[in-house]
Design an enzyme around this catalytic site. Sequence first.
Site, PDB file in Angstrom:
ATOM      1  N   SER A 102       0.822  -1.195   0.000  1.00 48.84           N
ATOM      2  CA  SER A 102       0.000   0.000   0.000  1.00 48.84           C
ATOM      3  C   SER A 102       0.865   1.257   0.000  1.00 48.84           C
ATOM      4  CB  SER A 102      -0.966  -0.036   1.186  1.00 48.84           C
ATOM      5  OG  SER A 102      -2.012   0.889   1.023  1.00 48.84           O
ATOM      6  N   ASP A 221     -10.897  -4.820  -2.900  1.00 50.59           N
ATOM      7  CA  ASP A 221     -10.287  -3.676  -2.208  1.00 50.59           C
ATOM      8  C   ASP A 221     -11.242  -2.486  -2.212  1.00 50.59           C
ATOM      9  OD1 ASP A 221      -8.661  -1.659  -1.192  1.00 50.59           O
ATOM     10  OD2 ASP A 221      -6.883  -2.393  -2.230  1.00 50.59           O
ATOM     11  N   HIS A 277      -8.411  -5.227   0.989  1.00 53.09           N
ATOM     12  CA  HIS A 277      -7.135  -4.510   0.982  1.00 53.09           C
ATOM     13  C   HIS A 277      -6.055  -5.269   1.768  1.00 53.09           C
ATOM     14  CE1 HIS A 277      -4.667  -0.967   0.414  1.00 53.09           C
ATOM     15  NE2 HIS A 277      -4.385  -0.939   1.701  1.00 53.09           N
TER      16      HIS A 277
END
Length: 336
Positions: A102, A221, A277
């Site tokens: 991320s 996500d 995610h």
Amino acid sequence: MASLPLSIILIFIICTLSLIPSLHSVPFIVLHGIGDKCSSQGGKKFTELLSNWSDSQGYCIEIGDGGWDSWTMPLLEQTAIACEKVKNISELSEGYNLVGLSQGTMIGRGIIEWCDGAPPVKNFISLAGIHAGIASIPFCGTEWFCILMDALIKLEVYSEYVQEHLAPSGYIKIPTDISGYLKGCKFLPKLNNEINNTRNSTYKERFASLQNLVLIMFEQDSVLVPKETSWFGYYPDGAFDPILPAQETLLYIEDWIGLKTLDEAGKVKFINVSGGHLEISQSDMKTYIVPYLEDEASRQMMITETSYFKWLSSIWNLLLELVGFTEDQPLLRTVY
């Protein structure tokens, strides 16, 4: 029959060892996501699993105190700290692989493009990368800290104050405010070489030098808006619809950072996995990450080593025949 002299055995062993290629593994670093830290249970386990499966040494690079600083320290500063840490790890001096999670993918790309004097990154594995930006702040929660973050966003995301005190503001790209983004956002426009007349060819050259770019997107996500940013996909300027694939963006078409160059060379892997995610299964880790942490040169050496052993074995057998030594003859003679 003649016995095989000890000197011949020793000479053969020495020659054998000198011919065997030395194997080595390429180390890797992990750059965690926002709100996380290297010492967290998940962070430690992730690095340890990858290290065990790939037989490569892994290093989780911490910036500041991890959690708090990942939210409040400007990304340019975080990248500069990570750059110096990478250069100071002697085990990385011959090159290394990089795994970013991320927000960590942003810092990872900053290291690749901007870190002068750093060892080369061979493979870059990106999980839930924010490469083209996001159109909203990552979900935080309802604690006082998150309320403070939301308040900063509402002040004006591209203001000097917010850019200096909220890390995610460095990659928020509002499609309907591109001029404000290019003028006020301090991180992503530079990272993506977006500012006309100031594009840096060195950034492109360094990014395009990767051996492999592995882009992992998570199908469910809901943190990244849009999730396709993990593949460099994004909204067109001026609208929130449609979501353009990477190949239809100007960044790709005009090859601002070398993404097109890498893709046309077959070095970009667009991977879609099931999960929210950063919710990656161990089987997907083994399938999509580990192969890029196992050094290709070492694997080739192992293949070569097998050939060496076959060749040496044939020479050894020939030598035994020449001195009249057969396989059935015991090496240790017992005297009664």
